[in-house]
Design a protein around this motif. Structure first.
Motif, PDB file in Angstrom:
ATOM      1  N   THR A  41       0.854  -1.193   0.000  1.00  0.00           N
ATOM      2  CA  THR A  41       0.000   0.000   0.000  1.00  0.00           C
ATOM      3  C   THR A  41       0.884   1.234   0.000  1.00  0.00           C
ATOM      4  O   THR A  41       2.065   1.183   0.360  1.00  0.00           O
ATOM      5  CB  THR A  41      -0.928   0.039   1.229  1.00  0.00           C
ATOM      6  OG1 THR A  41      -0.114   0.185   2.404  1.00  0.00           O
ATOM      7  CG2 THR A  41      -1.749  -1.237   1.333  1.00  0.00           C
TER       8      THR A  41
ATOM      9  N   ILE B 211      -4.585   1.954  -3.637  1.00  0.00           N
ATOM     10  CA  ILE B 211      -4.857   0.602  -3.118  1.00  0.00           C
ATOM     11  C   ILE B 211      -4.805  -0.352  -4.323  1.00  0.00           C
ATOM     12  O   ILE B 211      -5.564  -0.174  -5.280  1.00  0.00           O
ATOM     13  CB  ILE B 211      -6.224   0.553  -2.409  1.00  0.00           C
ATOM     14  CG1 ILE B 211      -6.236   1.568  -1.256  1.00  0.00           C
ATOM     15  CG2 ILE B 211      -6.536  -0.857  -1.927  1.00  0.00           C
ATOM     16  CD1 ILE B 211      -7.615   1.807  -0.670  1.00  0.00           C
TER      17      ILE B 211
ATOM     18  N   HIS C  40     -10.202  -1.828   3.833  1.00  0.00           N
ATOM     19  CA  HIS C  40      -9.079  -0.914   4.020  1.00  0.00           C
ATOM     20  C   HIS C  40      -9.319  -0.118   5.307  1.00  0.00           C
ATOM     21  O   HIS C  40     -10.401   0.438   5.507  1.00  0.00           O
ATOM     22  CB  HIS C  40      -8.929   0.048   2.845  1.00  0.00           C
ATOM     23  CG  HIS C  40      -7.801   1.023   3.038  1.00  0.00           C
ATOM     24  ND1 HIS C  40      -6.474   0.666   2.922  1.00  0.00           N
ATOM     25  CD2 HIS C  40      -7.813   2.336   3.385  1.00  0.00           C
ATOM     26  CE1 HIS C  40      -5.710   1.708   3.154  1.00  0.00           C
ATOM     27  NE2 HIS C  40      -6.509   2.747   3.436  1.00  0.00           N
TER      28      HIS C  40
END
Length: 1617
Positions: A574, A1524, A1535
């Motif tokens: 990420t 993402i 998330h």
């Protein structure tokens, strides 16, 4: 009268009349006989005696004959070829005589099948059927008789009669013969083969015929002529002259092989072969092929492989060999002058005969231009310049397969010519020819390049703090580059491969702006250049560290870079965007929701102007967990091994005990961790504490208690052993320790003993000679000590099979069976011991005892030994072999025996003698001295090997051998095989390979080696006297032993006669003369295959001998041999000749304007000639071959009569001579040319000579006669019905009084056909590809368009012709005209209109896209250009747009988040451009189900449905964006946004991202906690196809409809009733 008598008184008596038997007939004989009767004859006895004849059971009565002569009787009806026994009785008054007998035979039958089976010139082979095995034959012919034995076998009888005359009829009479009686005979007439014809030659040849001539054989012999697979019968000629026969319809310039057979009575001779040729044709197609300044290349058609050529020009002559293969010949004539006209004449030559010749004129090329260079060039054109030569010289410029004709310029300055429509950055080769009278110079060429294009897609692809990496598209393999920036230039060579060019500019300042200019370079020419502005990356953040760690979070800290620099933090796939901070202090960022004891790698990038720095990496960890399953896995007397489960691959350990700490590294593999603590005290309890350690952080620890094992027992030993048991002993440890004894998978438990003394234990039931391993363990509280081991063995068994296996004079070899691999041995004898190791392998053991006394008895004792333990032993007695006998020798030998002798050993030793697989036993002798033994029945001349063994107690000595030989046999077949005047070659049969010889003669001996091979032996005795008798003695020799010898007498050849010479010669005879040798020497004269015996002459003068009936003008070879005792000398050879004949067949063969060719028959190969005419004399040497001889008399006057006289000359002797008259030919016609031609006809024209000269025109194998024309003008003649595009050769003769001139020929072609199927097969923006059918291999082409002409050579192969016309304008109409060309003659031409493809549209790109559509945009080309758009296998036509703006086109109904490839073609007149393609995508769909799934005071967890595997996301909130990645798997995406403020509302916007294209986005609100849990019990029915996740989404929407707070999240839990 018979009286009875009694007391002397007779009776009256009785009278009886009786006769005596008559005499046998005398003279009884067989008078004559035939196949069925025999006539007998005998003398008459008297008139009263008759006869009886008996034979084969038949009896014939023969009355008493009248008269007194002999009597004859023919016995009929007999069988041919049969032997009969006749008995003749005289009969008188019925009383027979004793009889007389004779044997007689009937004549045999005549042989059947009597015929001639084969004949040649000198023999006839006769064949007839065999009568039977008893019948022989007599053959009569020419007054001779030949006896022929009765043949073996059943087949026919063959008999060859030789030495016959050729071509002669013979009558043969064959009689069968039985018992010397002949049959009546059968007659046969047969002929010999006739002689071959002589003097066979070609007397006359033309182009289509050959006249053969040969001598007549005789009036009865006809002929058969064979050639080309045919036969022609030629009758017997009349008269005595030669035979002439003409073969017509032949091919010019061809060699023919003729076979002539003489025929007599249908019998052919062996045949005479003659090879002759026809005159060759003139070469066709004689033309000037090419030329340069100093040479002209001429070309003409090959006549055939055997015809060579002579080329004449300027008083020069070049010989050209006959070429190999078909096609045309090319010859380059060098060393000529530029711009000069030459006349060339070409003669065909076949077998040294020239054709009349054909002539052409040709010129050399002008000189090359000078100063040829490029004066100017740009991207699309090059201006060329060169010096002018003169006003008459034009130019041709060639490049890229085209030719441009440039007229001779006015003025004196240089010539300039600009070539346009070229391709940028391309190297062009230009060839410039000077042209004068359609002849080009050899060419000057230069290579010039256009300026290259600028590189495309010049951009920065990567930056860091100190460098920028630039990339641009390669132009092509030949274009290099120059990069300019900051006042510097960098050169780059043209790159390899097809990919883009990449270059990194180093040593730059971080965060700075740079301007770069890139030039393409081709052949040192720069393009206009492309400019690029790029920046360097910012610096990395400094002092990046972990300021705080817990089990689930890490807080990172770093120094601020600048107010304009933000950051991106990467970890676990990420990215988090962190804005540029306010203030000067450090930056803090906490990463939560981490796993305990885990190492995390963080990458922090500084970001400036969307350019990231290289990044700083930091590794930080969370605290680890405690280890699990800690146990003691193993204990010894001094150590304990601990074991626990591995935490993970990154966690090490610390072990505490007894106040110490030990670091234990992270273990490899997945299994448990083992660690051993040593140097401990036996039987002691210990407490251990184990901590997990990860990145120097310990866990809380785990405690364990464990004990050590007891000590091993001491003094463990083997006390004693026997064959089946071993007694062991050891010391006691203490009262609490028991024992376990292990051996051979057995285990004995021994209780802890009372008291302190040692323990003893006997182990029984063991195997003899075996090693055992015993292990003793001390045992305390069920824990064993490490154990102590000893090895002990049982006693071994005795060895078996102990014996003596071999003895000699000084040693005995002992052998016994092996016990096993572990048992060695000890051998005792004579008070000594020898140790013998345990042997390898399974066989018996062998041991040799040496240094013993011969013939002595010894006692041996053998012990088995195992681990130093001996067995009871085995005893053996054995003896050594006796000594060999001494003095073993061969005493004497003869042909069949050899006597041997040797010394006795002692009284106890006997002997064995071996030879040739025989064995003789010789008993031991009493007393000393030598022994003698004679071996008999041997083979003469043979080598024998005798071996003598001494024998004692049945043991032989090693033996002693000698070789001895018998005497050889005498040689057989001893004879003289060859003699010369000074040598005699002797020959005899080989005796054997080992037998040599000694030759004695004249008191000398010669040694002759044993010969190789199986044939007879030859030996030549040299240096002898001629005509002398010698006696030779030959001995066979084998191993230096001679045979008794063989004697031979032989003589040498006599000497040759001397002074052999010819004393007189006439046309038909030669007289030879030579000196006499001596009174004993006669002579043999050989010539022409015959031999004549000449007796020894009387007197001392020379010998004279005349040979007559010879042939005139012939060379004869005579061989004269001297003869002594039937032995000839080597001979003397003499050659002599007769006077020659006049030449026959003297004729005029052919003539031209200045010469006459005469021909006459060859007399023979040795006769030369003298030709006289006009007070001139020409000498002609003897001709080669058997054909007629030809001689060309040159330098004569045209149309003149000459008288020629020919003399034959042989060995300097002339004949009487023969004369003929002949005339020269008229002159040739002039001005022979083609005045007009079309596709089917050619009109020829030439100058008239005079009113008396007519003409003959030849072409294609035909002749046309053309009368002498009226008037003075030229002669015209049209040849029609010709084939288009074909080359014809015409030959013109002048004819006067049936004599032709030498010919003039020209080669002319008809016009070719137009090419078919002329069309455009392919177009692009700058070229059109044309294609047409090939006409044939000889037709080239000219293509006209836009005022230019392009020449194409005749193509190879059978396919079509393809040509691409380039440098055209896109979207334009062109008119092309194509001419076929053959021999510089054009066809009428074909026309074609074609267009180029339009230009490809520019600016093709997507201008807008959404989830279901893409709008494309491109620049308009012009008002006439429409478009075709291809994608997904479909095409959409788009009309030419109105106006000048951009063209836009929207494609709808597309799939969201999908990549599409679009190809756009411009279209003009149904011709498309090459097209341009782009790849673009639709925007992805928004994510569904976007909502908060969990919150706490500092974080919110968001959840949404996955779009696809290729779709990633961007999450926006509070002015930041988080990238993402596209998730793996099929479940929803979650998330967690952390580091939030409690009880705060946030707005989140989620974009789907596909290929950097974002969706429209979906926005939701969410709030942080604290949270409240509200449980609601609901009963909801859902379809079986609805997932729990979809159910949650539906309920969230339902509750929000009824004002559920926006920060609420929902979790549905299913429960069954």
């Amino acid at each position: 009268m018979l009286f009875s008598v009694f007391e002397n008184i007779r009776s009256s008596g009785v009278q009886l009349i009786a006769v005596t038997a008559p005499e046998n007939a005398g003279g009884f004989t067989s008078l004559r006989q035939d196949e069925t009767s025999i006539t007998l004859q005998w003398d008459q006895v008297n008139d009263n005696v008759s006869f009886i004849l008996q034979y084969n059971g038949v009896q014939l009565n023969v009355a008493a004959p009248a008269g007194s002569g002999p009597h004859y009787l023919t016995v009929p009806n007999l069988t041919a070829g049969t032997r009969y026994l006749f008995t003749l009785f005289s009969v008188f008054e019925n009383v027979r005589s004793s009889g007389v007998s004779i044997a007689a035979v009937t004549a045999p039958e005549n042989a059947e099948g009597f015929r001639a089976s084969e004949q040649n010139e000198t023999s006839i082979t006769l064949q007839w059927n065999k009568v039977n095995n008893s019948i022989s034959f007599v053959l009569q012919f020419n007054g001779t008789e030949t006896n022929i034995s009765a043949p073996d076998g059943d087949g026919p009888v063959n008999h060859t009669v030789t030495s016959l005359s050729a071509g002669t009829k013979y009558t043969f009479m064959l009689f069968s013969v039985f018992e010397n009686i002949r049959s009546s005979g059968v007659q046969l007439t047969a002929v010999t083969d006739p002689k071959n014809a002589e003097a066979v030659r070609a007397s006359e040849q033309t182009e289509t015929s050959i006249t053969l001539q040969w001598n007549k054989v005789n009036s009865n012999v006809s002929f058969v002529l064979q050639f080309n697979g045919t036969e022609t019968n030629i009758s017997t000629p009349d008269g005595d002259g030669p035979v002439n026969y003409t073969i017509s319809s032949l091919t010019a310039g061809t060699k023919y092989t003729f076979m002539l057979f003489s025929v007599f009575e249908n019998i052919r001779s062996s045949g005479v072969q003659l090879t002759a040729v026809t005159a060759p044709e003139n070469a066709g197609g004689f033309t000037s092929l090419k030329q340069d300044e100093t040479s002209i290349t001429l070309q003409w058609d090959q006549v055939n492989d055997n015809v060579s050529f002579i080329l004449q020009y300027n008083e020069m002559q070049l010989n050209v060999a006959a070429p190999a293969g078909g096609g045309s010949l090319a010859l380059t004539v060098p060393n000529l002058t530029a711009g000069t006209r030459y006349l060339f004449t070409l003669f065909s030559v076949f077998e040294n005969v020239r054709s009349s010749g054909v002539s052409i004129a040709a010129v050399t090329a002008p000189e090359n231009a000078e100063g040829f260079r490029a004066s100017e060039q740009n991207e699309t054109s090059i201006t060329l310049q060169w010096n002018k030569v003169n006003n008459s010289i034009s130019f041709v410029l060639q490049f890229n397969g085209t030719e441009t004709h440039i007229s001779a310029p006015d003025g004196d300055g240089p010539v300039n010519h600009t070539v346009s429509s070229l391709t940028a950055g391309t190297k062009y080769t230009f060839i410039l020819y000077h042209v004068f009278m359609n002849v080009r110079s050899s060419a000057v060429n230069i290579t010039v390049a256009t300026a290259p294009q600028n590189a495309k897609d010049f951009r920065a692809i990567e930056q860091d703090e100190t460098s920028i990496t630039l990339r641009w598209n390669k132009v092509n393999n030949n274009v290099s580059f120059i990069l300019q920036f900051n006042g510097t230039e960098t050169f780059f060579s043209a790159p390899d491969g097809d990919g883009p060019v990449t270059h990194t500019v180093p040593s730059l300042t971080a965060g700075a702006i740079y301007t770069f200019t890139l030039f393409s370079v081709f052949e040192n020419v720069k393009s206009s250049g492309e400019q690029l502005i790029a920046v360097t990356a910012p610096k990395n953040a400094e002092a990046v560290r972990a300021s705080e760690q817990t089990e689930t979070s890490i807080t990172l800290q770093w120094n601020k870079v600048s107010s304009n620099t933000s950051f991106v933090l990467q970890f676990n796939g990420t990215e988090t965007n962190i804005s540029a901070p306010d203030g000067d202090g450090p930056v803090y960022h906490t990463v939560t929701s981490l796993s305990a004891g885990t190492k995390y790698t963080f990458m922090l990038f500084s970001v400036f102007e969307n350019i990231r720095s290289s990044g700083v990496q930091l590794t930080a960890v969370t605290a680890p967990k405690n280890a699990e399953a800690v146990t003691a896995s193993e204990q010894t007397e001094t150590s304990i091994t601990l074991q626990w489960n591995k935490v993970n691959s990154n966690v090490s350990f610390v072990l505490q005990f007894n106040g110490t700490e030990t670091n234990i590294s992270t273990p490899d593999g997945d299994g448990p961790v083992n660690y051993t603590i040593s140097s401990l005290t036996a039987g002691t309890k210990y407490t251990f504490m184990l901590f997990s350690v990860f990145e120097n952080i310990r866990s809380s620890g785990v405690q364990l208690t464990a004990v050590t094992a007891p000590e091993n027992a001491g003094g463990f030993t083997s006390l004693r052993q026997d064959e089946t048991s071993i007694t062991l002993q050891w010391d006691q440890v203490n009262d609490n320790v028991s024992f376990i004894l292990q051996y051979n998978e057995m285990q004995l438990n021994v209780a802890a003993p009372a008291g302190s003394g040692p323990l003893a234990l006997t182990v029984t039931n063991l195997t003899a000679g075996t090693r055992y391993l015993f292990t003793l363990f001390s045992v305390f509280e069920n824990v064993r000590s490490s154990g102590v081991s000893i090895a002990a063995v049982t006693a071994p068994e005795n060895a078996e099979g102990f014996r003596a296996s071999e003895q000699n004079e000084t040693s005995i070899t002992l052998q016994w069976n092996k016990v096993n691999n572990s048992i060695s041995f000890v051998l005792q004898f004579n008070g000594t011991e020898t140790n013998i190791s345990a042997p390898d392998g399974d066989g018996p053991v062998n041991h040799t005892v040496t240094s013993l006394s011969a013939g002595t008895k010894h006692t041996f004792m053998l012990f088995s030994v195992f681990e130093n333990i001996r067995s009871s032993g085995v005893q053996l007695t054995a003896v050594t072999a006796p000594k060999n006998a001494g003095g073993f020798t061969s005493l004497r030998q003869d042909e069949t025996s050899i006597t041997l002798q040797w010394e006795q050993v002692n009284d106890n030793v006997s002997f064995i003698l071996q030879y040739n697989e025989m064995q003789l036993n010789v008993a031991a002798q009493a007393g000393g001295g030598s022994l003698a033994l004679t071996v008999t029945n041997l083979t003469a001349g043979t080598r024998y090997l005798f071996t003598l063994f001494s024998v004692f107690e049945n043991v032989r000595s090693s033996g002693v051998s000698i070789a001895a030989v018998t005497a050889p046999e005498n040689a057989e077949g001893f004879r003289a095989s060859e003699q010369t005047e000074t040598s005699i070659t002797l020959q005899w049969n080989k005796v054997s390979r080992n037998t040599s010889f000694v030759l004695q003669f004249n008191g000398t001996e010669t040694n002759i080696r044993a010969p190789d091979g199986d044939g007879p032996v030859n030996h030549t005795v040299t240096s002898l006297s001629a005509g002398t008798k010698y006696t030779f003695m030959l001995f066979s020799v084998f191993e230096n032993i001679r045979s008794s010898g063989v004697q031979l007498t032989a003589v040498t050849d006599p000497k040759n006669a001397e002074a052999v010479r010819t004393s007189e010669q006439t046309e038909t005879s030669i007289t030879l003369q030579w000196n006499k040798v001596n009174s004993n020497i006669s002579f043999v004269l050989r010539f022409n295959g015959t031999e004549t015996n000449i007796s020894t002459p009387d007197g001392d003068g020379p010998v004279n001998y005349t040979i007559s009936s010879l042939t005139a003008g012939t060379k004869y070879t005579f061989m004269l041999f001297s003869v002594f005792e039937n032995i000839r000398s080597s001979g003397v050879q003499l050659t002599a000749v007769t006077a020659p004949e006049n030449a026959g067949g003297f004729i005029s063969l052919r003539q031209d304007e200045t010469s006459i060719t005469l021909q006459w028959d060859q007399v023979n190969d040795n006769v030369s000639f003298i030709l006289q005419y006009n007070e001139m004399q020409l000498n002609a040497g003897p001709p080669a071959g058997s054909g007629p001889h030809s001689l060309t008399v040159p330098n004569l006057t045209a149309g003149t009569r000459y008288l020629f006289t020919l003399f034959s000359v042989f060995e300097n002797v002339r004949s009487s001579g023969v004369s003929i008259a002949a005339v020269t030919a008229p002159e040739n016609a002039e001005g022979f040319r083609a005045s007009e031609q079309n596709e089917t006809s050619i009109t020829l024209q030439w100058n008239k000579v005079n009113n008396s000269i007519s003409f003959v025109l030849q072409f294609n194998g035909t002749e046309t006669h053309i009368s002498a024309p009226d008037g003075d003008g030229p002669v015209n003649h049209t040849v029609s019905s010709l084939t288009a595009g074909t080359k014809y050769t015409f030959i013109l003769y002048h004819v006067f009084m049936n004599v032709r001139s030498s010919t003039v020929n020209i080669t002319v072609a008809t016009a070719p056909q137009n090419a078919k199927d002329f069309r455009a097969i392919e177009q692009d923006e700058t070229s059109i590809t044309l294609r047409w059918n090939k006409v044939n291999n000889n037709v080239s082409f000219i293509l006209q368009f836009n005022g230019t002409e392009t020449f194409f050579s005749a193509p190879d192969g059978d396919g079509t012709v393809t040509h691409t016309v380039s440098s055209l304008t896109a979207g334009a109409i062109y008119t092309f005209r194509l001419f076929s060309v053959f021999e510089n003659i054009r066809s009428s031409g074909e026309q074609l209109i074609a267009v180029t493809a339009p230009q490809t549209a520019e600016g093709f790109k997507p201008s807008a896209q959404n989830d279901t559509s893409i709008t494309l945009q491109w620049n308009k080309v012009n008002n006439n250009i429409s478009f075709v758009l291809q994608f997904d296998g479909i095409e959409r036509p788009i009309s030419a747009p109105v106006g000048d703006g951009l063209v836009r086109y929207t494609i709808t109904s597309l799939t969201a988040g999908t990549k599409y490839t679009f190809t756009l073609f411009s279209a003009y007149e149904n011709v498309r451009s090459s097209g341009i393609s782009i790849v673009t995508v639709t925007a992805p769909s928004d994510a569904k189900g976007f909502r908060p799934s969990a919150q706490n005071e500092t974080s919110i967890t968001l959840k949404w449905n996955k779009v696809s595997s290729n779709t990633s996301f961007v999450l926006q909130f509070n002015g930041t964006e988080t990238n993402i990645s596209a998730p793996t798997g099929d479940g929803p995406v979650t998330h967690t946004v952390s580091s939030l403020t409690a009880r705060t509302n946030y707005t989140f916007t989620l974009f789907s991202v596909f290929e950097n294209i974002r969706s429209s986005g979906v926005t939701i609100p969410a709030a942080t906690g604290p949270n409240y849990v509200l449980a609601i019990t609901m009963r909801v029915e859902r379809p079986s196809t609805t997932s729990e996740f979809e159910m949650e989404d539906a309920l969230v929407e339902l509750l929000r409809k009824y004002n559920l707070p926006p920060q609420a999240s929902l979790k549905v839990v299913s429960s069954k009733p």
